[in-house]
Design a protein around this motif. Sequence first.
Motif, PDB file in Angstrom:
ATOM      1  N   MET A   6       1.986 -63.720  15.471  1.00 32.55           N
ATOM      2  CA  MET A   6       1.804 -65.171  15.465  1.00 32.55           C
ATOM      3  C   MET A   6       0.427 -65.564  14.925  1.00 32.55           C
ATOM      4  O   MET A   6      -0.164 -66.550  15.344  1.00 32.55           O
ATOM      5  CB  MET A   6       2.042 -65.756  16.860  1.00 32.55           C
ATOM      6  N   GLY A   7      -0.096 -64.751  14.026  1.00 27.97           N
ATOM      7  CA  GLY A   7      -1.396 -65.026  13.441  1.00 27.97           C
ATOM      8  C   GLY A   7      -2.573 -64.546  14.261  1.00 27.97           C
ATOM      9  O   GLY A   7      -3.719 -64.674  13.837  1.00 27.97           O
ATOM     10  N   ILE A   8      -2.313 -63.982  15.426  1.00 28.10           N
ATOM     11  CA  ILE A   8      -3.372 -63.474  16.304  1.00 28.10           C
ATOM     12  C   ILE A   8      -3.570 -61.996  16.003  1.00 28.10           C
ATOM     13  O   ILE A   8      -2.640 -61.196  16.144  1.00 28.10           O
ATOM     14  CB  ILE A   8      -3.020 -63.670  17.799  1.00 28.10           C
ATOM     15  N   THR A   9      -4.778 -61.639  15.590  1.00 24.73           N
ATOM     16  CA  THR A   9      -5.078 -60.242  15.289  1.00 24.73           C
ATOM     17  C   THR A   9      -5.418 -59.486  16.562  1.00 24.73           C
ATOM     18  O   THR A   9      -5.715 -60.090  17.605  1.00 24.73           O
ATOM     19  CB  THR A   9      -6.274 -60.127  14.330  1.00 24.73           C
ATOM     20  N   LYS A  15     -10.782 -59.924  22.216  1.00 20.10           N
ATOM     21  CA  LYS A  15     -11.846 -60.844  22.646  1.00 20.10           C
ATOM     22  C   LYS A  15     -11.322 -61.837  23.677  1.00 20.10           C
ATOM     23  O   LYS A  15     -12.022 -62.170  24.642  1.00 20.10           O
ATOM     24  CB  LYS A  15     -12.420 -61.596  21.444  1.00 20.10           C
ATOM     25  N   ALA A  16     -10.095 -62.315  23.500  1.00 24.03           N
ATOM     26  CA  ALA A  16      -9.501 -63.256  24.449  1.00 24.03           C
ATOM     27  C   ALA A  16      -9.275 -62.593  25.801  1.00 24.03           C
ATOM     28  O   ALA A  16      -9.470 -63.216  26.849  1.00 24.03           O
ATOM     29  CB  ALA A  16      -8.188 -63.805  23.895  1.00 24.03           C
ATOM     30  N   LYS A  24      -5.049 -58.938  30.884  1.00 22.28           N
ATOM     31  CA  LYS A  24      -5.443 -57.644  30.290  1.00 22.28           C
ATOM     32  C   LYS A  24      -4.268 -56.752  29.895  1.00 22.28           C
ATOM     33  O   LYS A  24      -4.441 -55.816  29.130  1.00 22.28           O
ATOM     34  CB  LYS A  24      -6.373 -56.893  31.244  1.00 22.28           C
ATOM     35  N   ASN A  25      -3.079 -57.036  30.391  1.00 20.96           N
ATOM     36  CA  ASN A  25      -1.916 -56.208  30.075  1.00 20.96           C
ATOM     37  C   ASN A  25      -1.178 -56.647  28.810  1.00 20.96           C
ATOM     38  O   ASN A  25      -0.233 -55.992  28.389  1.00 20.96           O
ATOM     39  CB  ASN A  25      -0.940 -56.194  31.261  1.00 20.96           C
ATOM     40  N   VAL A  26      -1.615 -57.748  28.208  1.00 23.80           N
ATOM     41  CA  VAL A  26      -0.964 -58.254  26.999  1.00 23.80           C
ATOM     42  C   VAL A  26      -1.402 -57.415  25.803  1.00 23.80           C
ATOM     43  O   VAL A  26      -2.578 -57.082  25.662  1.00 23.80           O
ATOM     44  CB  VAL A  26      -1.303 -59.748  26.781  1.00 23.80           C
ATOM     45  N   ASP A  35       0.592 -67.506  25.078  1.00 26.65           N
ATOM     46  CA  ASP A  35      -0.691 -66.820  24.950  1.00 26.65           C
ATOM     47  C   ASP A  35      -1.366 -67.190  23.631  1.00 26.65           C
ATOM     48  O   ASP A  35      -2.559 -67.471  23.587  1.00 26.65           O
ATOM     49  CB  ASP A  35      -0.516 -65.295  25.007  1.00 26.65           C
ATOM     50  N   ALA A  36      -0.592 -67.177  22.554  1.00 28.21           N
ATOM     51  CA  ALA A  36      -1.127 -67.538  21.233  1.00 28.21           C
ATOM     52  C   ALA A  36      -1.641 -68.973  21.256  1.00 28.21           C
ATOM     53  O   ALA A  36      -2.716 -69.268  20.723  1.00 28.21           O
ATOM     54  CB  ALA A  36      -0.064 -67.360  20.162  1.00 28.21           C
ATOM     55  N   GLU A  37      -0.902 -69.866  21.886  1.00 33.96           N
ATOM     56  CA  GLU A  37      -1.331 -71.265  21.978  1.00 33.96           C
ATOM     57  C   GLU A  37      -2.657 -71.386  22.724  1.00 33.96           C
ATOM     58  O   GLU A  37      -3.532 -72.165  22.320  1.00 33.96           O
ATOM     59  CB  GLU A  37      -0.257 -72.107  22.663  1.00 33.96           C
ATOM     60  N   LYS A  38      -2.817 -70.629  23.809  1.00 33.35           N
ATOM     61  CA  LYS A  38      -4.086 -70.643  24.562  1.00 33.35           C
ATOM     62  C   LYS A  38      -5.248 -70.191  23.681  1.00 33.35           C
ATOM     63  O   LYS A  38      -6.326 -70.777  23.710  1.00 33.35           O
ATOM     64  CB  LYS A  38      -4.009 -69.703  25.775  1.00 33.35           C
ATOM     65  N   ILE A  39      -5.020 -69.129  22.933  1.00 33.97           N
ATOM     66  CA  ILE A  39      -6.069 -68.590  22.056  1.00 33.97           C
ATOM     67  C   ILE A  39      -6.430 -69.603  20.976  1.00 33.97           C
ATOM     68  O   ILE A  39      -7.608 -69.879  20.740  1.00 33.97           O
ATOM     69  CB  ILE A  39      -5.631 -67.245  21.445  1.00 33.97           C
ATOM     70  N   TYR A  40      -5.427 -70.150  20.304  1.00 29.84           N
ATOM     71  CA  TYR A  40      -5.689 -71.126  19.252  1.00 29.84           C
ATOM     72  C   TYR A  40      -6.421 -72.353  19.802  1.00 29.84           C
ATOM     73  O   TYR A  40      -7.357 -72.851  19.186  1.00 29.84           O
ATOM     74  CB  TYR A  40      -4.398 -71.555  18.553  1.00 29.84           C
ATOM     75  N   LYS A  41      -6.003 -72.832  20.956  1.00 30.66           N
ATOM     76  CA  LYS A  41      -6.640 -74.032  21.527  1.00 30.66           C
ATOM     77  C   LYS A  41      -8.083 -73.749  21.928  1.00 30.66           C
ATOM     78  O   LYS A  41      -8.995 -74.486  21.550  1.00 30.66           O
ATOM     79  CB  LYS A  41      -5.852 -74.556  22.717  1.00 30.66           C
TER      80      LYS A  41
END
Length: 76
Positions: A6-9, A15-16, A24-26, A35-41
């Motif tokens: 989803m564009g998350i490396t 880092k997230a 930590k288990n993701v 999760d991707a939405e949280k990171i992007y936001k």
Amino acid sequence: GGETNMGITKTTLTKAIASGLIDKNVTVKTLKKSDAEKIYKANYWDKMYCDNYPVPIDHIVFDTVVNHGIKGGSII
């Protein structure tokens, strides 16, 4: 780029996780849309104060910093 979902490396996810934003288990493979939405936001939208810009400038700034990084895409 390496592992991406989803564009998350993997680096961005690591880092997230280290910051406590994501459990930590993701892994890149198990990353959920929420999760991707949280990171992007947190890492892009909020850091660039995109809520303060009118549409479509908010989306242009967001897209720019996602693709070029905060420093590379910063307009402030």
